[in-house]
Design an enzyme around this catalytic site. Structure first.
Site, PDB file in Angstrom:
ATOM      1  N   ASP A 194       0.846  -1.441  -0.145  1.00 18.22           N
ATOM      2  CA  ASP A 194      -0.038  -0.029  -0.092  1.00 18.22           C
ATOM      3  C   ASP A 194       0.781   1.171  -0.176  1.00 18.22           C
ATOM      4  O   ASP A 194       1.727   1.307   1.017  1.00 18.22           O
ATOM      5  CB  ASP A 194      -0.988  -0.005   1.171  1.00 18.22           C
ATOM      6  CG  ASP A 194      -2.169   1.108   1.044  1.00 18.22           C
ATOM      7  OD1 ASP A 194      -3.127   0.706   0.637  1.00 18.22           O
ATOM      8  OD2 ASP A 194      -1.553   2.317   1.472  1.00 18.22           O
ATOM      9  N   GLU A 237      -4.801   2.605  -3.893  1.00 16.48           N
ATOM     10  CA  GLU A 237      -3.527   2.581  -4.074  1.00 16.48           C
ATOM     11  C   GLU A 237      -2.861   1.329  -3.508  1.00 16.48           C
ATOM     12  O   GLU A 237      -1.875   1.197  -3.023  1.00 16.48           O
ATOM     13  CB  GLU A 237      -2.914   3.780  -3.045  1.00 16.48           C
ATOM     14  CG  GLU A 237      -3.069   3.574  -1.729  1.00 16.48           C
ATOM     15  CD  GLU A 237      -4.627   4.483  -1.166  1.00 16.48           C
ATOM     16  OE1 GLU A 237      -4.677   4.866  -0.323  1.00 16.48           O
ATOM     17  OE2 GLU A 237      -5.422   4.477  -2.191  1.00 16.48           O
TER      18      GLU A 237
END
Length: 326
Positions: A194, A237
């Site tokens: 992430d 993301e």
């Protein structure tokens, strides 16, 4: 396009095969005068070489020849899957039904008896060429359809921005790999990654710059992964990599390479330059408390959570992570 013109714009090529030079000369003159490009061969072996060098659009093939006869030549051509469809008209002095049947069973598409009537011969040539060109068009349409289906399938399993596998497809791959691991006893690992503080990037520089960062991060992950690994965009993301045949330690090494590559990379969008970091959580099966694809994914996600909340820009293994608290 006329029958004398091939689909590639050149003249229609007819291969005339006969061991009698006078017969070849007569057919060459007649067909050439009609606008066809005539290629000749005097025996079966030479005919096969001509076909191999440049497949003709039609073959006029004499049956009675020394060495390989017309039946054998026709059979070899029709059995060669590398060749396109080539109509074969057998030219024979034999007109018994049994001889005709043998010729058609050898792969020939039509036949004409000697001595032949030139009007009949030309009519049969035109009929076979029409079939040839229709078959070529059908083959082309089938290839186009096959390519379109492949593109459609790729679109259905790929994230449009990053070109990695999308969330839905990754879920299916994870289930498949977990089942394979159960069958074979080989380990399988998952790395969750992430980007840190990605929301600030969108807020500060805008979504186009954010898209550049997502795309380039995906490229880093793909370049770090092996050919058998399956990287995907899990959402926003967050990225995932399914690592077949990989234990937790090796998965952590993979994630560390990704982490280092992201930290070292300068993301550029025009004049804008951005540095990023990534947090990673990894887990593998077999592993404590892991008995399903969902639990494997949850263990990696919990390790990622601890990496994010323990300072970011680090890799945490599920076996080293603290138990999740409610």
């Amino acid at each position: 396009m006329t029958l004398q013109e091939a689909s590639d714009g050149g003249p229609t090529r007819i291969l005339v095969v006969d061991d009698v030079p006078d017969n070849v000369e007569i057919l060459d003159a007649r067909l050439s005068s009609r606008g066809y490009a005539v290629v000749t061969a005097s025996n079966g072996e030479e005919a096969l070489e001509r076909v191999k060098d440049e497949p003709p659009h039609l073959i006029l093939l004499d049956v009675m020849m020394p060495g390989l006869d017309g039946h054998q030549v026709a059979r070899r051509i029709k059995d060669d899957e590398r060749l396109p469809f080539i109509p074969i008209i057998l030219v024979t002095a034999l007109n018994e039904a049994e001889d005709v049947v043998q010729g058609l069973e050898s792969g020939a598409d039509d036949y004409i008896s000697k001595p032949y009537n030139f009007r009949e011969l030309e009519a049969r040539v035109r009929a076979m060429l029409r079939i040839k060109f229709l078959q070529d068009e059908l083959d082309l349409k089938n290839r186009e359809l096959e390519l379109a289906n492949k593109r459609l399938k790729k679109l259905s399993i790929t994230d449009g921005l990053t070109e990695l596998f999308n969330h839905r497809h990754v879920q299916g791959l994870l289930h498949d790999e977990f089942e394979r691991s159960l069958r074979t006893g080989e380990p399988v690992a998952v790395a969750m990654m992430d980007l840190d503080r990605f929301k600030n990037i969108n807020d500060t520089y805008g979504h186009p710059t954010g898209d550049v960062i997502l795309y380039e991060t995906a490229r880093i992950i793909k370049e770090t992964a092996r050919e058998i690994d399956m990287p995907g965009r899990y959402g926003g993301e967050e990225f995932i990599a399914i690592l077949p045949g990989t234990e937790e330690e090796a998965a952590a090494a993979f994630a560390e390479r990704v982490r280092h590559a992201v930290e070292s990379h300068v993301y550029r969008d025009g004049a804008t330059e951005v540095r990023m970091t990534v947090s990673c959580g990894v887990a593998s099966f077999p592993g404590d408390g892991i008995d399903s694809p969902e639990s494997l994914l949850k263990a990696a996600d919990e390790a990622l959570y601890q990496a994010k909340h323990g300072g970011r820009n680090q890799v945490i293994r599920a076996s080293q992570a603290s138990p999740a608290t409610e």
